[in-house]
Design a protein around this motif. Structure first.
Motif, mmCIF file in Angstrom:
data_model
loop_
_atom_site.group_PDB
_atom_site.id
_atom_site.type_symbol
_atom_site.label_atom_id
_atom_site.label_comp_id
_atom_site.label_asym_id
_atom_site.label_seq_id
_atom_site.Cartn_x
_atom_site.Cartn_y
_atom_site.Cartn_z
ATOM 1 N N ILE A 86 74.020 -32.030 109.302
ATOM 2 C CA ILE A 86 75.120 -31.851 110.258
ATOM 3 C C ILE A 86 76.372 -31.369 109.543
ATOM 4 C CG2 ILE A 86 76.577 -32.983 111.978
ATOM 5 C CD1 ILE A 86 73.712 -32.673 112.855
ATOM 6 N N SER A 144 67.167 -32.637 117.542
ATOM 7 C CA SER A 144 68.170 -31.901 116.774
ATOM 8 C C SER A 144 67.572 -30.740 115.990
ATOM 9 C CB SER A 144 68.879 -32.857 115.808
ATOM 10 O OG SER A 144 67.936 -33.484 114.955
ATOM 11 N N TYR A 151 77.419 -40.532 114.158
ATOM 12 C CA TYR A 151 76.384 -40.792 113.157
ATOM 13 C C TYR A 151 76.900 -41.790 112.123
ATOM 14 C CZ TYR A 151 72.279 -39.247 110.371
ATOM 15 O OH TYR A 151 71.094 -39.157 109.698
ATOM 16 N N SER A 198 69.875 -43.430 108.803
ATOM 17 C CA SER A 198 70.358 -42.214 108.150
ATOM 18 C C SER A 198 69.231 -41.367 107.583
ATOM 19 C CB SER A 198 71.343 -42.570 107.029
ATOM 20 O OG SER A 198 70.709 -43.342 106.026
ATOM 21 N N LEU A 244 78.759 -36.026 114.151
ATOM 22 C CA LEU A 244 78.902 -36.553 112.792
ATOM 23 C C LEU A 244 79.666 -37.871 112.788
ATOM 24 C CD1 LEU A 244 78.494 -36.059 109.740
ATOM 25 C CD2 LEU A 244 80.700 -34.852 109.748
ATOM 26 N N ASP A 295 70.606 -38.500 113.336
ATOM 27 C CA ASP A 295 71.288 -37.366 113.961
ATOM 28 C C ASP A 295 70.919 -37.233 115.431
ATOM 29 O OD1 ASP A 295 68.708 -36.778 113.167
ATOM 30 O OD2 ASP A 295 69.116 -34.653 112.802
ATOM 31 N N LEU A 353 72.055 -36.500 107.588
ATOM 32 C CA LEU A 353 73.509 -36.555 107.704
ATOM 33 C C LEU A 353 74.125 -35.301 107.092
ATOM 34 C CD1 LEU A 353 75.904 -38.408 108.547
ATOM 35 C CD2 LEU A 353 75.899 -39.286 106.206
#
Length: 398
Positions: free
Chosen positions: A193, A256, A282, A290, A279, A295, A190
């Motif tokens: 990002i 990602s 997410y 997480s 985000l 992501d 997290l």
């Protein structure tokens, strides 16, 4: 009072036997499950040395062919006059310098204690060097930089990190860029990002003083090896602001670990907005994942939620562009730009001759270090890729 029938009396007599039989079956099943789990543990054993196996893709056209660790066919980029150099600027930007910078997130945990109090059972030896857990991570980071500086020597590397993270790295062309945030293990994906977004915000402010120079950004994991020049992404697809890599995977079609953003004001603005949408998805939909994969799930949700987006395009290993929100997004096949043995597209068909990025996910970290050591001794990228191809299906001790 009603007397039980003969049938009921027989049933009551056999009832204890049924319980005993059920218990025996349960214990037997438990024993079989234990044997199965032990077998799986033995199969999942990690090796502390390279283990060569058969090279997938033997006989397939446009796939790397190997005899041992000797390449019988050379990867395409070795014959290219542009290999190892950034491509020249666009014709209409004469006088303006274009470059590519690689951006990765890296942090350490309790690094001081672990570096000074290393336990012997915590050490892993690769070649002639022994590493603690923290030193392993730093070694991977250094090899990540090594590959870039060999393949694209004019490119810079930017490391986004927790300001509280303690590690030493002094290398030419490498910048440490602290960004505040929560870099705990459970929130690292997290935070990655968030760090990308914060970094792009700083680039927007700096563009005012760039005097027309353009730096394109490729955000990657630090466990990748760039084995071909990636500047062509920004030249061959001049109308795309963002590039993502895809594979034929229904639940996780996008990886990602590779996100490219064009370094113009428009490109950075649209790339930042796309990441902000990821985000938001997410945080609202995938916080249960997480620690891992959140992501990627969020990225896929943002892309697939676009009207008329055809997910069937992920089943074909061909680059394509699509409008995602305000951004023109270039989708590049993982088989070339994010190749991982044995996961992802092309896993059973060998290594494409035009592979550009090798991703050493999970237990393949030792293989990344061994590959760099091999390249140092052989100076032949194709032979090194044979080593990767023949070793990539094994779990190693990283």
């Amino acid at each position: 009072m009603r007397v039980p029938s003969i049938g009921w009396r027989r049933f009551l007599l056999f009832l204890p036997l049924l319980f005993i039989l059920a218990h025996i079956i349960s214990v037997s099943q438990l024993h079989q499950d234990s044997i199965k789990q032990d077998g799986q543990k033995r199969q999942a054993k990690k090796f502390d040395h390279l283990v060569l196996g058969p090279a997938a893709g033997e006989g397939f056209p446009n796939r790397l062919q190997c005899k041992g660790t000797k390449a019988l066919s050379k990867i395409h980029h070795l014959a290219s006059s542009t290999a190892g150099r950034n491509l020249p600027a666009f014709p209409d930007q004469i006088g303006h310098r274009e470059s590519v910078a690689f951006v990765t997130v890296f942090t350490t945990y309790n690094s001081t204690d672990k570096l000074t109090n290393a336990q012997s059972d915590d050490l892993v030896t690769v070649g002639t060097i022994s590493y603690t857990k923290v030193e392993r991570s730093l070694a991977i980071l250094n090899v990540f930089i090594n590959f870039i500086q060999v393949t694209m020597p004019e490119s810079n590397v930017i490391i986004l990190t927790d300001p509280a993270s303690k590690f030493s790295l002094s290398r030419n062309g490498v910048t440490i860029f602290p960004i505040e945030g929560d870099y705990s293990r459970d929130k690292l994906m997290l935070q990655r990002i968030r760090s990308y977004i914060a970094f792009l915000e700083t680039r927007l402010h700096e563009l005012r003083d760039s005097q027309g120079d353009v730096t394109h950004y490729i955000f990657t994991d630090s466990d990748v090896a760039v084995v071909d020049n990636l500047s062509q992404i920004f030249h061959a697809y001049p109308d795309s602001q963002v590039a993502l890599t895809f594979r034929n995977n229904k639940e996780q079609p996008l990886n990602s670990g590779f996100i490219a953003v064009r370094g113009t004001t428009d490109g950075i603005l649209r790339g930042k907005k796309l990441l902000e949408a990821v985000l938001e998805a997410y945080g609202s939909k995938f916080m249960k994942a997480s620690r891992m994969l959140g992501d990627q799930l969020a990225l896929a949700w943002v892309v697939k939620s676009q009207p008329n987006f055809d997910v069937k395009r992920f089943t074909k290993q061909q680059a394509f562009t699509e409008q995602i929100g305000d951004a023109s997004v270039l989708f590049l096949p993982c088989a070339i730009y994010n190749w991982t043995p044995p996961e992802g597209a092309g896993q059973f068909h060998g290594m494409p001759l035009d592979v550009k990025v090798v991703h050493f996910k999970g237990s393949r970290k030792r293989l990344m270090l061994e590959s760099w050591n091999f390249l140092n001794s052989s100076s032949d990228v194709s032979d090194m890729l044979c080593l990767v191809l023949k070793s990539g299906r094994t779990k190693y001790d990283f």
